[in-house]
Scaffold this motif. Structure first.
Motif, PDB file in Angstrom:
ATOM      1  N   ALA A  72       0.826  -1.213   0.000  1.00 17.65           N
ATOM      2  CA  ALA A  72       0.000   0.000   0.000  1.00 17.65           C
ATOM      3  C   ALA A  72       0.862   1.265   0.000  1.00 17.65           C
ATOM      4  O   ALA A  72       0.378   2.347  -0.337  1.00 17.65           O
ATOM      5  CB  ALA A  72      -0.927   0.001   1.222  1.00 17.65           C
ATOM      6  N   ARG A  73       2.118   1.131   0.400  1.00 16.56           N
ATOM      7  CA  ARG A  73       3.074   2.258   0.420  1.00 16.56           C
ATOM      8  C   ARG A  73       4.439   1.701   0.059  1.00 16.56           C
ATOM      9  O   ARG A  73       5.287   1.507   0.944  1.00 16.56           O
ATOM     10  CB  ARG A  73       3.166   2.868   1.828  1.00 16.56           C
ATOM     11  N   GLY A 364      -8.043   1.359  -0.237  1.00 19.13           N
ATOM     12  CA  GLY A 364      -7.011   2.247   0.291  1.00 19.13           C
ATOM     13  C   GLY A 364      -6.137   1.520   1.281  1.00 19.13           C
ATOM     14  O   GLY A 364      -6.201   0.287   1.389  1.00 19.13           O
ATOM     15  N   ASP A 365      -5.320   2.265   2.012  1.00 20.27           N
ATOM     16  CA  ASP A 365      -4.386   1.673   2.962  1.00 20.27           C
ATOM     17  C   ASP A 365      -5.155   0.855   4.003  1.00 20.27           C
ATOM     18  O   ASP A 365      -5.987   1.409   4.743  1.00 20.27           O
ATOM     19  CB  ASP A 365      -3.604   2.819   3.650  1.00 20.27           C
ATOM     20  N   THR A 405      -6.183   4.943  -8.564  1.00 21.14           N
ATOM     21  CA  THR A 405      -5.068   5.872  -8.328  1.00 21.14           C
ATOM     22  C   THR A 405      -5.348   6.812  -7.162  1.00 21.14           C
ATOM     23  O   THR A 405      -4.415   7.268  -6.504  1.00 21.14           O
ATOM     24  CB  THR A 405      -4.775   6.698  -9.598  1.00 21.14           C
ATOM     25  N   ASN A 406      -6.643   7.084  -6.907  1.00 20.42           N
ATOM     26  CA  ASN A 406      -6.919   8.003  -5.785  1.00 20.42           C
ATOM     27  C   ASN A 406      -6.747   7.340  -4.419  1.00 20.42           C
ATOM     28  O   ASN A 406      -6.869   7.986  -3.394  1.00 20.42           O
ATOM     29  CB  ASN A 406      -8.315   8.623  -5.914  1.00 20.42           C
ATOM     30  N   ALA A 407      -6.450   6.008  -4.427  1.00 20.29           N
ATOM     31  CA  ALA A 407      -6.294   5.300  -3.142  1.00 20.29           C
ATOM     32  C   ALA A 407      -4.904   5.519  -2.545  1.00 20.29           C
ATOM     33  O   ALA A 407      -4.681   5.217  -1.384  1.00 20.29           O
ATOM     34  CB  ALA A 407      -6.552   3.807  -3.336  1.00 20.29           C
ATOM     35  N   GLY A 408      -3.976   5.998  -3.325  1.00 22.06           N
ATOM     36  CA  GLY A 408      -2.628   6.219  -2.790  1.00 22.06           C
ATOM     37  C   GLY A 408      -1.560   5.743  -3.745  1.00 22.06           C
ATOM     38  O   GLY A 408      -1.846   5.328  -4.870  1.00 22.06           O
ATOM     39  N   GLU A 409      -0.310   5.779  -3.259  1.00 16.95           N
ATOM     40  CA  GLU A 409       0.823   5.447  -4.126  1.00 16.95           C
ATOM     41  C   GLU A 409       0.958   3.939  -4.380  1.00 16.95           C
ATOM     42  O   GLU A 409       1.763   3.518  -5.207  1.00 16.95           O
ATOM     43  CB  GLU A 409       2.135   5.956  -3.490  1.00 16.95           C
TER      44      GLU A 409
END
Ligand code: NAD
Length: 531
Positions: A72-73, A364-365, A405-409
């Motif tokens: 997630a990151r 998302g995360d 893409t709006n969920a994060g990197e």
């Protein structure tokens, strides 16, 4: 060489308490959620630490490292691990063989106690372990809880199963003889797990091995070595003697392959993809110089699991079940529903309900407990996106279809539903291992069963119908290792749903079932004349 263990009278908790599944953690309780958030904070402070190879109790550093990252990151390193190479196979084997001499002769009672102590420590560190799963493989809280819960179940279940096996009896006693039947250990096993149940499957194959008196070279997946390192720490803390499990993260193609090929490897317990499983089967079948046994292979592989929906099904219930089975843990379960076969009379209505459910999933995360986290790595993300493109050509996109893409990197992909997929198309036949669901229309129940059975896999399946006749037909004709009726096809529970697949899904080993430990032992029959 193992000693023959006479049935011992055991006064352990197995006799006092029957097996019970670990209860599910209820995160809706304020205090429980607070504990989980606190564990996430603590573990966040421990990310990026370095872990050693452990061979025969010796801690080893290598020049090359494995970096495990948070999907997630991806800029966050979860753990830095040593990378076992071919040069570590011989030392690991020597350590495991040495430990086997004493471990195989250790009273069953002690081996069983090791599993019970391990279960206790896992329970004590449950929130922490869940947090590691959130960071290392992007499971949300409930998925992480299920993985750790199953790990505890395996300790408790296999400990009791080993105690049952020690009481095995020859079915016939000849007059004038005492006819014994003993289950003795095999030797050194290579345990090679996947990353998707990085606690439960990794631990399950290891625990089954050691409770039977075998010793292990454990090569976790390079995507999830940290959770394996935590489990190894717990085994050590529980009192496991040195060399009983040798902790060796390393590349599958070099270290893994060489361990499988080693003449002293007695068996391989593998869970992973069809390609790697077949490769292991082939390498294991070749007799290496000095090898005096036929290697045993326990291989659990991929799936292309289907849910069949009959015309009389309650669409709300079905849409919930399919959504959970297809998109739980981003569709990265061997048991995940990747095909839903729907009776033409309710096809349109079902699609509406499904679209509605799927579009409500949060992505998302998973540290903040979204419904869906990221997929495991960049390679996997690209492969899934490629299948989505194929799906758009082979069918009709209902929802999703791109990266989130709006969920994060991180490696986030939208839950994707593609309808009007034809039997035999690529989307219908190939394992995608991501959040992509193919919807297929059937004329009737019989045709739905034919479609469901027409892949090379046979792992899980489910049927929603109100008809007793169709339920019985599915029980007879739906050719999968794990079939579910009027419920989703994921979420096997230890003891209730012994797990393993047919055809190219594997050797049907039935983890968490009454036959599993037989695969990690060999039966010795002794006919003793009474003199
Ligand atoms: P994978 O086959 O890529 O890797 C599994 C393990 O094998 C890893 O530890 C890997 O390092 C190792 N490996 C790779 N090449 C090797 C070689 N040549 N020799 C020895 N070891 C080697 O699978 P994955 O991506 O980790 O997991 C996903 C797959 O696992 C999916 O196909 C999924 O369906 C399957 N799976 C099956 C079950 C089941 O019970 N049937 C359960 C979970 C996952």
């Amino acid at each position: 060489m193992a000693t023959v263990e006479a049935p011992i009278r055991l006064r352990t908790r197995a006799q006092q308490n029957p097996f019970r599944n670990e209860p599910v953690t209820d995160f809706s309780k304020w205090d429980v959620a607070r504990q989980m958030r606190a564990a996430l904070d603590r573990v966040r402070g421990q990310l990026g630490r370095e872990y050693d190879l452990v061979i025969g109790g010796h801690r080893i550093k290598t020049a090359e490292k494995i970096h495990s990252v948070n999907p997630a990151r991806p800029s966050d390193i979860v753990g830095i691990h040593q990378k076992a190479g071919e040069e570590h196979v011989e030392p690991a084997m020597r350590a495991a063989l040495k430990a086997f001499e004493s471990w195989s002769r250790t009273p069953l009672e002690e081996r069983v106690s090791l599993l019970f102590r391990t279960a206790d420590l896992l329970r004590e560190r449950k929130f922490e372990l869940m947090a590691w799963l959130v960071f290392e493989v992007s499971k949300n809280w409930a998925e992480a809880d299920a993985d750790v819960g199953e790990t505890i179940d395996f300790c408790e279940f296999y400990a009791r199963e080993a105690q049952r096996l020690v009481h095995a009896k020859a079915p016939v006693q000849l007059p004038g003889e005492i006819d014994h039947l003993f289950y003795i250990p095999l030797g050194v096993g290579a345990v090679i797990p996947p990353w998707n149940f990085p606690a439960a499957i990794m631990a399950g194959m290891t625990l089954a091995s050691i409770v039977c008196g075998n010793t292990v070279i454990l090569k976790p997946s390079s995507d999830s070595p940290t959770i394996a390192a935590k489990f190894f720490e717990i085994l050590e803390e529980a009192g496991m003697p040195e060399g009983v499990v040798n902790f060796c993260p390393g590349a599958g193609a070099s270290f893994g392959d060489a361990v499988v090929a080693h003449p002293k490897t007695r068996y391989i317990a593998f869970t992973g993809s069809r390609e790697v499983g077949l490769r292991i089967n082939k390498v294991a079948a070749d007799r290496a110089p000095g090898q005096v046994w036929i290697k045993r292979t326990i291989l659990e592989m991929g799936g292309k699991d289907a849910i069949i929906i009959d015309a009389d099904s309650d669409l709300e219930t079905v849409a919930d079940g399919v959504t959970a089975a297809a998109f739980g843990f981003q569709g990265q379960k061997c048991s995940a529903c990747s095909r839903v076969i729907v009776d033409e009379r309710i096809y349109g209505k079902f699609l509406e309900r499904l679209k509605d459910r799927v579009e409500r999933l949060t992505i998302g995360d998973p540290a903040i407990n979204t419904n869906m986290g990221a997929v495991i790595n960049e390679g996997s993300m690209k492969s899934i996106m490629n299948y989505i493109d194929i799906g758009k050509r082979e069918g009709r996109l209902i929802t999703g279809g791109g990266r989130a893409t709006n969920a994060g990197e991180g490696y986030f992909i939208q839950p994707t539903v593609i309808a009007d997929i034809q039997p035999k198309s690529r989307l219908e036949q190939e394992e995608i291992f991501g959040p992509v669901l193919a919807v297929i229309k059937s004329r009737n129940f019989e045709e739905a069963l034919d479609i469901a059975n027409d892949t090379e896999f046979g792992l899980t399946g489910a049927v929603y119908t109100g008809s007793r006749e169709k339920i019985e037909m599915a029980m007879r004709e739906f050719h999968v290792g794990n079939l579910y009726i009027n419920r989703k096809c994921t979420g096997a529970i230890v003891g209730a749903h012994p797990f393993g697949g047919f055809n190219m899904s594997g050797t049907d080993s039935k983890a968490g079932g009454p036959d599993y430990l037989l695969l990690f032992s060999q039966a010795k029959s002794v006919g003793e004349k009474i003199t």
